[in-house]
Design an enzyme around this catalytic site. Structure first.
Site, mmCIF file in Angstrom:
data_model
loop_
_atom_site.group_PDB
_atom_site.id
_atom_site.type_symbol
_atom_site.label_atom_id
_atom_site.label_comp_id
_atom_site.label_asym_id
_atom_site.label_seq_id
_atom_site.Cartn_x
_atom_site.Cartn_y
_atom_site.Cartn_z
ATOM 1 N N PRO A 215 -148.548 9.917 -42.226
ATOM 2 C CA PRO A 215 -149.021 11.289 -42.476
ATOM 3 C C PRO A 215 -149.006 11.637 -43.968
ATOM 4 C CG PRO A 215 -147.516 11.255 -40.623
ATOM 5 C CD PRO A 215 -147.514 9.870 -41.192
ATOM 6 N N CYS A 216 -150.090 12.290 -44.401
ATOM 7 C CA CYS A 216 -150.244 12.552 -45.826
ATOM 8 C C CYS A 216 -149.686 13.913 -46.234
ATOM 9 C CB CYS A 216 -151.722 12.476 -46.211
ATOM 10 S SG CYS A 216 -152.748 13.574 -45.225
ATOM 11 N N GLN A 217 -149.313 14.753 -45.248
ATOM 12 C CA GLN A 217 -148.906 16.121 -45.578
ATOM 13 C C GLN A 217 -147.763 16.186 -46.590
ATOM 14 O OE1 GLN A 217 -149.570 15.046 -42.591
ATOM 15 N NE2 GLN A 217 -151.034 16.395 -41.606
#
Ligand SMILES: C[S@@+](CC[C@H](N)C(=O)[O-])C[C@H]1O[C@@H](n2cnc3c(N)ncnc32)[C@H](O)[C@@H]1O
Length: 326
Positions: A83-85
């Site tokens: 996940p890039c968040q």
């Protein structure tokens, strides 16, 4: 994106989402071993698209629960986009303080399986000075103990995707000779006036890609939202104020994306601009029109927005296959 003949190379997919990387690896001739994805709907999309694939979804797909040693000796390449968040400019950039940071799980999978190569993908912000210490401590540092690791930032429109979308790829090979012959994928398309390379084709602008009438100007789509971030249940693909301006100029309405083209046509945007539908957004991200995204509209947009555009994934996967095959 052509279908390359099967190379016999086997790939395992982590954080598979709706399958951007999976599809790119398949088209580049990799044999799919298994996918792990925590979100049920995304896992269902993959299973629907490829009924013969082994897809682990939900808690079974949660990489934190997986003993990866079971795959040792059966996988040539691990790929995944944690996940890039935690790193995205659109988020709070808390890095390893963010509980969604799954890079340690990616590293654990590589260490337990010990494949010939890996490809880890993320937002380009992860390559910025802000995260250099994070990357050295959590990604390149631990992986460099057994791999020769390079990172490269690639632009999706250089591979024919009608969107401004950069992604960083960490590519590692166990064998030094193989690592040395790996080449950054060559640009296949260009946007703008002049081709840098006469082998490259012109990339379509957004209006042209959507088949919309000529209004005297066209442009690449701004980066679409890597959603499931921000307010849940959003059916907007807007990422920034600058993106809004660009969509306005293109006379395209990026909010209230409809489930399908028929509903989009029936539900005109107040300002008369073109209302997008899920298949349109899939096209902006380089997915084939028949990729069967499962879930409510906001869920399907989340899977699309989170994906590596398949043509970009294909280019990276092909470059890794070329290095491994020789
Ligand atoms: C950036 S997206 C990956 C997109 C994918 N690479 C593609 O090209 O379509 C990250 C994915 O990781 C999934 N994910 C988050 N935590 C996870 C976990 N613990 N185990 C498995 N998947 C997880 C999210 O649901 C999301 O679909």
């Amino acid at each position: 994106m052509p279908q390359t003949e099967t190379s016999g190379l086997r790939s395992l997919s982590l954080f598979s989402g709706g399958g951007g990387l999976d599809l790119g690896f398949e088209r580049a001739g990799f044999e799919h071993v298994a996918s792990y994805e925590i979100m049920e709907e995304a896992a269902q999309t993959l299973q629907k698209a490829r009924p013969d694939w082994l897809v682990h979804g939900g808690s079974e797909g949660d990489v934190r629960n997986v003993d990866f040693k079971q795959w040792h000796g059966t996988v040539d390449v691990i790929h995944g986009g944690p996940p890039c968040q935690p790193f995205s400019n659109a988020g709070r950039q808390r890095g390893h303080l963010d509980e969604r940071d799954m890079w340690p799980q990616f590293v654990r999978a590589v260490r337990e399986i010990r494949p010939a190569a890996f490809v880890g993908e993320n937002v380009p912000a992860l390559g910025s000075a802000k995260f250099s210490e994070y990357v050295a401590e959590n990604i390149t540092g631990p992986l460099s103990q057994n791999y020769h690791v390079t990172s490269v930032v690639l632009q999706a429109s250089d591979f024919g995707v009608p969107q401004v979308r950069k992604r960083i790829f960490f590519v590692g090979f166990r064998n030094k000779k193989i690592a040395n012959r790996w080449k950054t994928p060559e640009t296949t398309h260009y946007w703008g006036d002049a081709a840098i390379d006469d082998r490259a084709q012109r990339c379509m602008g957004l209006r042209e890609a959507l088949g919309l009438p000529d209004i005297g100007l066209d442009d690449l789509s701004p980066t679409i939202r890597s959603s499931l971030t921000g307010p849940r249940h959003t059916t907007s693909i807007l990422n920034s104020v600058a993106a809004q301006r660009r969509f306005e100029k293109l006379e395209i309405w990026p909010n209230g994306v409809a489930a399908d083209r028929e509903s989009a046509r029936a539900f005109l945007a107040k300002n008369g601009h073109f209302r997008l539908s899920v298949p349109d957004v899939a096209l902006i991200q380089g997915f084939p029109q028949d990729w069967p995204f499962v879930g409510a509209t906001y869920m399907t947009l989340g899977q699309i927005g989170n994906a590596v555009p398949p043509p970009l994934a294909y280019a990276v996967a092909s470059s890794v296959a070329a290095a491994l095959r020789k």
